[in-house]
Motif scaffolding. Structure first.
Motif, PDB file in Angstrom:
ATOM      1  N   ILE A   1      10.631  -7.512   6.654  1.00  0.00           N
ATOM      2  CA  ILE A   1      10.080  -7.918   7.962  1.00  0.00           C
ATOM      3  C   ILE A   1      10.345  -6.898   9.082  1.00  0.00           C
ATOM      4  CG2 ILE A   1      10.308  -9.625   9.832  1.00  0.00           C
ATOM      5  CD1 ILE A   1      10.529 -11.785   7.712  1.00  0.00           C
ATOM      6  N   PRO A   2      11.544  -6.283   9.173  1.00  0.00           N
ATOM      7  CA  PRO A   2      11.785  -5.341  10.283  1.00  0.00           C
ATOM      8  C   PRO A   2      10.949  -4.054  10.228  1.00  0.00           C
ATOM      9  CG  PRO A   2      13.857  -6.095   9.320  1.00  0.00           C
ATOM     10  CD  PRO A   2      12.776  -6.508   8.402  1.00  0.00           C
ATOM     11  N   LEU A   3      10.279  -3.799   9.111  1.00  0.00           N
ATOM     12  CA  LEU A   3       9.502  -2.561   9.000  1.00  0.00           C
ATOM     13  C   LEU A   3       8.358  -2.540   9.994  1.00  0.00           C
ATOM     14  CD1 LEU A   3       9.192  -2.172   5.106  1.00  0.00           C
ATOM     15  CD2 LEU A   3      10.742  -0.954   6.634  1.00  0.00           C
ATOM     16  N   GLU A   4       7.944  -1.328  10.358  1.00  0.00           N
ATOM     17  CA  GLU A   4       6.854  -1.135  11.313  1.00  0.00           C
ATOM     18  C   GLU A   4       5.569  -1.804  10.807  1.00  0.00           C
ATOM     19  OE1 GLU A   4       4.500   2.673  13.287  1.00  0.00           O
ATOM     20  OE2 GLU A   4       6.342   2.986  12.135  1.00  0.00           O
ATOM     21  N   ARG A   5       4.869  -2.521  11.704  1.00  0.00           N
ATOM     22  CA  ARG A   5       3.603  -3.202  11.423  1.00  0.00           C
ATOM     23  C   ARG A   5       3.735  -4.222  10.285  1.00  0.00           C
ATOM     24  NH1 ARG A   5       1.931   2.063  11.564  1.00  0.00           N
ATOM     25  NH2 ARG A   5       1.382   2.057   9.349  1.00  0.00           N
ATOM     26  N   MET A   6       4.872  -4.869  10.191  1.00  0.00           N
ATOM     27  CA  MET A   6       5.089  -5.845   9.117  1.00  0.00           C
ATOM     28  C   MET A   6       5.450  -7.206   9.710  1.00  0.00           C
ATOM     29  SD  MET A   6       5.030  -6.300   5.819  1.00  0.00           S
ATOM     30  CE  MET A   6       5.123  -4.636   5.150  1.00  0.00           C
ATOM     31  N   ALA A   7       4.547  -8.188   9.563  1.00  0.00           N
ATOM     32  CA  ALA A   7       4.814  -9.547  10.030  1.00  0.00           C
ATOM     33  C   ALA A   7       5.389 -10.364   8.877  1.00  0.00           C
ATOM     34  CB  ALA A   7       3.516 -10.176  10.538  1.00  0.00           C
ATOM     35  N   GLU A   8       5.864 -11.587   9.207  1.00  0.00           N
ATOM     36  CA  GLU A   8       6.501 -12.421   8.187  1.00  0.00           C
ATOM     37  C   GLU A   8       5.543 -12.751   7.036  1.00  0.00           C
ATOM     38  OE1 GLU A   8       8.957 -16.647   7.722  1.00  0.00           O
ATOM     39  OE2 GLU A   8       8.404 -15.897   9.702  1.00  0.00           O
TER      40      GLU A   8
ATOM     41  N   LEU B   1      11.660  -2.046  -6.482  1.00  0.00           N
ATOM     42  CA  LEU B   1      10.733  -2.976  -5.814  1.00  0.00           C
ATOM     43  C   LEU B   1      11.141  -4.424  -6.084  1.00  0.00           C
ATOM     44  CD1 LEU B   1       7.309  -1.270  -6.668  1.00  0.00           C
ATOM     45  CD2 LEU B   1       8.313  -1.459  -4.376  1.00  0.00           C
ATOM     46  N   TYR B   2      11.655  -4.672  -7.284  1.00  0.00           N
ATOM     47  CA  TYR B   2      11.965  -6.048  -7.698  1.00  0.00           C
ATOM     48  C   TYR B   2      13.256  -6.581  -7.074  1.00  0.00           C
ATOM     49  CZ  TYR B   2       8.098  -5.202 -10.817  1.00  0.00           C
ATOM     50  OH  TYR B   2       6.839  -4.902 -11.301  1.00  0.00           O
ATOM     51  N   ASP B   3      13.979  -5.720  -6.321  1.00  0.00           N
ATOM     52  CA  ASP B   3      15.173  -6.168  -5.603  1.00  0.00           C
ATOM     53  C   ASP B   3      14.863  -6.534  -4.151  1.00  0.00           C
ATOM     54  OD1 ASP B   3      16.813  -5.745  -7.793  1.00  0.00           O
ATOM     55  OD2 ASP B   3      17.251  -3.666  -7.250  1.00  0.00           O
ATOM     56  N   LEU B   4      13.667  -6.213  -3.689  1.00  0.00           N
ATOM     57  CA  LEU B   4      13.329  -6.418  -2.275  1.00  0.00           C
ATOM     58  C   LEU B   4      13.319  -7.897  -1.903  1.00  0.00           C
ATOM     59  CD1 LEU B   4      10.419  -3.836  -1.798  1.00  0.00           C
ATOM     60  CD2 LEU B   4      12.724  -3.683  -0.840  1.00  0.00           C
ATOM     61  N   LYS B   5      13.782  -8.180  -0.675  1.00  0.00           N
ATOM     62  CA  LYS B   5      13.773  -9.528  -0.115  1.00  0.00           C
ATOM     63  C   LYS B   5      12.915  -9.538   1.157  1.00  0.00           C
ATOM     64  CE  LYS B   5      17.053 -11.110  -2.955  1.00  0.00           C
ATOM     65  NZ  LYS B   5      17.087  -9.957  -3.851  1.00  0.00           N
ATOM     66  N   VAL B   6      12.366 -10.687   1.469  1.00  0.00           N
ATOM     67  CA  VAL B   6      11.502 -10.818   2.647  1.00  0.00           C
ATOM     68  C   VAL B   6      12.216 -10.342   3.903  1.00  0.00           C
ATOM     69  CG1 VAL B   6      10.287 -12.464   4.154  1.00  0.00           C
ATOM     70  CG2 VAL B   6      10.126 -12.694   1.684  1.00  0.00           C
TER      71      VAL B   6
ATOM     72  N   LEU C   1       7.277   4.218   3.586  1.00  0.00           N
ATOM     73  CA  LEU C   1       8.180   3.673   4.608  1.00  0.00           C
ATOM     74  C   LEU C   1       9.408   3.036   3.954  1.00  0.00           C
ATOM     75  CD1 LEU C   1       8.179   3.420   7.686  1.00  0.00           C
ATOM     76  CD2 LEU C   1       7.062   1.194   7.453  1.00  0.00           C
ATOM     77  N   LEU C   2       9.187   2.291   2.872  1.00  0.00           N
ATOM     78  CA  LEU C   2      10.305   1.663   2.156  1.00  0.00           C
ATOM     79  C   LEU C   2      11.281   2.713   1.625  1.00  0.00           C
ATOM     80  CD1 LEU C   2       8.302  -1.027   0.155  1.00  0.00           C
ATOM     81  CD2 LEU C   2      10.038  -1.530   1.886  1.00  0.00           C
ATOM     82  N   ARG C   3      10.717   3.835   1.126  1.00  0.00           N
ATOM     83  CA  ARG C   3      11.581   4.914   0.610  1.00  0.00           C
ATOM     84  C   ARG C   3      12.373   5.567   1.742  1.00  0.00           C
ATOM     85  NH1 ARG C   3      11.748  10.020   0.751  1.00  0.00           N
ATOM     86  NH2 ARG C   3       9.718  10.187   1.768  1.00  0.00           N
ATOM     87  N   LYS C   4      11.699   5.853   2.845  1.00  0.00           N
ATOM     88  CA  LYS C   4      12.371   6.510   3.978  1.00  0.00           C
ATOM     89  C   LYS C   4      13.472   5.635   4.577  1.00  0.00           C
ATOM     90  CE  LYS C   4       8.508   9.500   5.339  1.00  0.00           C
ATOM     91  NZ  LYS C   4       7.385   9.695   6.297  1.00  0.00           N
ATOM     92  N   GLU C   5      13.253   4.309   4.513  1.00  0.00           N
ATOM     93  CA  GLU C   5      14.261   3.378   5.050  1.00  0.00           C
ATOM     94  C   GLU C   5      15.417   3.147   4.070  1.00  0.00           C
ATOM     95  OE1 GLU C   5      14.463   1.883   8.088  1.00  0.00           O
ATOM     96  OE2 GLU C   5      12.756   3.117   8.703  1.00  0.00           O
ATOM     97  N   GLY C   6      15.296   3.777   2.888  1.00  0.00           N
ATOM     98  CA  GLY C   6      16.365   3.656   1.897  1.00  0.00           C
ATOM     99  C   GLY C   6      16.357   2.357   1.113  1.00  0.00           C
ATOM    100  N   LEU C   7      15.256   1.603   1.197  1.00  0.00           N
ATOM    101  CA  LEU C   7      15.189   0.318   0.485  1.00  0.00           C
ATOM    102  C   LEU C   7      14.811   0.490  -0.979  1.00  0.00           C
ATOM    103  CD1 LEU C   7      13.431  -1.833   3.243  1.00  0.00           C
ATOM    104  CD2 LEU C   7      15.826  -1.918   2.556  1.00  0.00           C
ATOM    105  N   ILE C   8      14.073   1.558  -1.298  1.00  0.00           N
ATOM    106  CA  ILE C   8      13.717   1.823  -2.699  1.00  0.00           C
ATOM    107  C   ILE C   8      13.846   3.316  -2.993  1.00  0.00           C
ATOM    108  CG2 ILE C   8      12.161  -0.165  -2.974  1.00  0.00           C
ATOM    109  CD1 ILE C   8       9.795   1.752  -2.548  1.00  0.00           C
ATOM    110  N   GLN C   9      14.195   3.639  -4.224  1.00  0.00           N
ATOM    111  CA  GLN C   9      14.226   5.029  -4.682  1.00  0.00           C
ATOM    112  C   GLN C   9      13.395   5.218  -5.947  1.00  0.00           C
ATOM    113  OE1 GLN C   9      15.459   8.078  -3.576  1.00  0.00           O
ATOM    114  NE2 GLN C   9      15.533   6.877  -1.691  1.00  0.00           N
TER     115      GLN C   9
ATOM    116  N   GLY D   1       0.818  -1.214   0.000  1.00  0.00           N
ATOM    117  CA  GLY D   1       0.000   0.000   0.000  1.00  0.00           C
ATOM    118  C   GLY D   1       0.848   1.258   0.000  1.00  0.00           C
ATOM    119  N   GLY D   2       0.168   2.404  -0.086  1.00  0.00           N
ATOM    120  CA  GLY D   2       0.852   3.687  -0.171  1.00  0.00           C
ATOM    121  C   GLY D   2       1.731   3.992   1.022  1.00  0.00           C
ATOM    122  N   GLU D   3       1.253   3.687   2.231  1.00  0.00           N
ATOM    123  CA  GLU D   3       2.037   3.973   3.447  1.00  0.00           C
ATOM    124  C   GLU D   3       3.309   3.131   3.471  1.00  0.00           C
ATOM    125  OE1 GLU D   3      -0.218   3.604   7.014  1.00  0.00           O
ATOM    126  OE2 GLU D   3      -1.737   5.060   6.409  1.00  0.00           O
ATOM    127  N   THR D   4       3.189   1.871   3.041  1.00  0.00           N
ATOM    128  CA  THR D   4       4.360   0.988   3.027  1.00  0.00           C
ATOM    129  C   THR D   4       5.394   1.483   2.020  1.00  0.00           C
ATOM    130  OG1 THR D   4       2.897  -0.861   3.560  1.00  0.00           O
ATOM    131  CG2 THR D   4       5.111  -1.417   2.814  1.00  0.00           C
TER     132      THR D   4
END
Length: 665
Positions: free
Chosen positions: A478-485, A469-474, A456-464, A450-453
């Protein structure tokens, strides 16, 4: 009487009582006696599970839990309606449709426009199968278990009607039921619901259908969708739907002329507040189903229908501050932050000011008392200023000169109403906005993200960017806020599945300025791949049907930007569909390239839509009206006489359905 016969007899009796009470508003049995019979049926079904029926009256009480609502593609697209706000708009609409039809003999149906949640009900062999929300018109969420609890919706159809069909309607919450719900909530120290429409819509997505069954939802039906040619008019179809048990409002009326349409509009503009449910306008439809087929659709609306919206409610409040938002394309939108005020059942705190010209035109300033209304009773907008209440120390509004997010100086090109931030790849809202657009339902449709995620991914430096998005790994997610396995795995699965999305949707997802859904489809069909598109010259682009200078220049600019070239290359590497699939190309030829066809009449070997698709698949273009540019008219039975005269006058060849089939074969 056998057990099976007893069960069947009870089902039929209870269905009739339901119909009498919830559709006819004429109870034929007491609530106590109804409950006794329902419990008797429930006991028999439990003791004899071999006679279980998913559409039994016992299934209306709820009990099923839906954790995830499955996304279903509509068999027939659910279009939205074009809006009109004046009688001049309706007259213009009538001129347009009569020009296409080539006749002034048009009859209309007038229906009240209900304010609820649109629903599509599917029936096969007289049995209710599923209920799907409108969603984006192409696909929606299946809410069958919840909709079964609405007693005015028949689960079994008996009588002379079409066998396989869809019923379109609106799930509503009547005003008295809404009031009772709020009284109960306030007595339990719970916050009251804001308005019936949102409450009805929210009810459909409750996980526990038992809770839905407690809510006094109703369903008003307004359209029969079927391939069977049993009825000649829209009104006839609805009248017969009412006879077999559907709750079709009795307010629907036939109008022989546009003057009778105006009479209907004037009557209900005054009387609408006496209705037991909310309505915000009138829907006018061409009654003749063959004429509806002739008129067809634009990319967004049916040409044969239009909504007349009643004058919006208006209030005044104080404009506390003007702030600025940055969109995904860098467009700056000024926002009025208001003293909260109640408007059409909701609390309004903000309203769009559109652009600098609008602020200057209305002479809007901070601390002004302004008049606010909902455009079409949906989006709040400021329509004027109460200058008698303007403070003495008021100063004119000076429009922003720099981006409120990244500080870059704003630009405004000639002929453009909006200011833009040019810092495309360094401005946070633009980065997030483009990715949010990329993952949206009409684009890559990535589930679990979703939009909030995204933010969050951008702020954490995981995506620009969206390719990241296609480089992301589980394990990264998982460590992101409100994110379960499980949520993390669903997200990664959704991203992986998006690689199957067809090229035309990927092209729309890229977010090229001015390239919307319809333009993306035309470009994908013409150029077949992203490589062909990005190497196309300005001249090649404007030669494509309906592609103008502005769109062509935007594509050229996108294709020449190094950042965009790198993004496309990365999407290619990960396997995103950047070309039309081999399967899609199999049935496409250039046999009709450059030829314009008008389709008119009733056909037997192909449906009208199949015929139009065949024209487009073979490189031709379908037009709704005859002109000097028309190459052929494909004529079926009952072709309009005025079209025939016009074709003969212009010397345009008229071919039969079989002639056309021979031509493409």
């Amino acid at each position: 009487m056998t057990i099976q016969q007893k069960i069947q007899s009870l089902k039929e009796e209870l269905n009739q009582h339901n119909y009498n009470y919830y559709v006819l508003d004429n109870a034929s049995i007491s609530d106590f006696d109804f409950d006794i019979k329902l419990k008797e049926l429930e006991k028999l079904e439990q003791e004899n599970p071999e006679f279980f029926d998913a559409n039994s009256p016992t299934q209306r009480v709820g009990g099923s839990i839906t954790k995830n609502f499955e996304t279903i593609t509509h068999k027939n697209r659910m279009y939205s309606l074009d809006n009109s706000y004046s009688k001049e708009d309706l007259l213009d609409w009538e001129k347009r449709i009569q020009k296409i039809l080539g006749t002034t003999e048009t009859e209309y149906t007038c229906e009240l426009k209900f304010d609820g949640a649109s629903i599509n009900l599917t029936y096969e062999n007289g049995q209710f199968q599923k209920a799907v929300t409108r969603g984006d018109g192409f696909q929606g969420d299946e809410v069958t278990n919840n909709v079964k609890t609405i007693r005015s919706i028949p689960l079994t159809i008996k009588g002379d009607f079409v066998s396989d069909f869809e019923m379109r309607g609106e799930i509503i919450l009547p005003l008295d039921g809404f009031a009772k719900m709020n009284i109960e909530r306030l007595e339990n120290n719970e916050e009251a619901y804001r308005n019936p429409r949102n409450t009805a819509s929210g009810s459909l997505k409750l996980q526990d259908s038992t809770e839905v069954a407690k809510r006094p939802l109703d369903c008003l039906l307004y359209q029969v969708v079927t391939s069977e040619r049993k009825y000649k008019t829209h009104f006839e179809g609805l009248e017969n739907a009412r006879k077999v048990g559907f709750k079709v409002p009795k307010t629907i009326k036939l109008a022989k002329s546009i003057d009778e349409v105006f009479e209907f509009v004037n009557h209900w503009d005054k009387k609408r507040h006496d209705l037991p449910y909310e309505t915000d306008g009138v829907v006018i439809k061409v009654n003749n189903l063959q004429q509806q087929e002739e008129l067809g659709y634009t990319s967004k609306y049916p040409r044969w229908a239009i909504a007349y919206k009643f004058k919006a409610e208006q209030v005044s409040t104080i404009l506390n501050e003007i702030t600025y938002q940055v969109g995904r394309t860098g467009a700056i939108t000024p926002v009025a932050n208001l003293e909260p005020v109640q408007l059409a059942g909701t609390t309004v705190k903000r309203a769009s000011l559109h652009n600098a010209d609008q602020i200057e035109k209305l002479n809007i300033r901070e601390n002004d008392t302004v008049f606010v209304e909902k455009g079409g009773e949906i989006i709040p907008k400021i329509i004027g200023v109460d200058f008698t209440k303007r403070p003495e120390n008021s100063t004119p509004t000076i429009y922003a000169t720099h981006c409120p997010e990244c500080g870059t100086e704003l630009v405004r090109t000639d002929g453009d109403a909006k200011h833009y931030c040019p810092n495309e790849f360094g401005c946070a809202p633009q980065i997030t906005g483009r990715i949010q657009h990329f993952i949206s339902r009409k684009a890559m449709d990535i589930e679990g993200l979703g939009g909030e995620t995204v933010d969050l991914l951008r702020k954490e430096g995981l995506i620009q960017n969206y390719a990241d998005l296609y480089d992301l790994k589980v394990e990264q997610v998982i460590p992101l806020e409100r994110m379960a396995e499980k949520s993390a795995q669903n997200m990664i699965n959704g991203i992986e599945k998006s690689k199957e999305i067809p090229f035309e949707k990927v092209l729309f997802a890229l977010g090229i300025r001015f390239v919307g859904e319809t333009v993306a489809k035309k470009l994908a069909k013409h150029f077949k791949s992203i490589d062909n598109l990005m190497t196309a010259t300005f001249e090649e682009l404007i030669n494509v049907d309906e592609i103008g200078d502005r769109i062509a220049q935007s594509i050229v600019d996108f294709s020449n930007d190094l950042n965009n070239i790198q993004l496309i290359n990365k999407l290619k590497e990960v396997g995103v569909q950047l070309a039309v699939s081999v399967e899609s190309l199999e049935n496409q030829t250039d046999k009709l390239q450059g030829q314009i066809f008008v389709v008119s009449g009733v056909f037997h070997q192909m449906s009208r839509n199949e015929l139009k698709k065949a024209i487009e698949d073979n490189g031709g273009k379908v037009s709704s009206s005859i002109s000097k540019k028309t190459n052929f008219i494909v004529a079926g039975d009952n072709m309009g006489p005025s079209k025939l005269i016009k074709a003969e006058t212009l010397g345009i060849p008229i071919i039969t359905e079989q002639d056309f089939i021979d031509k493409i074969n």
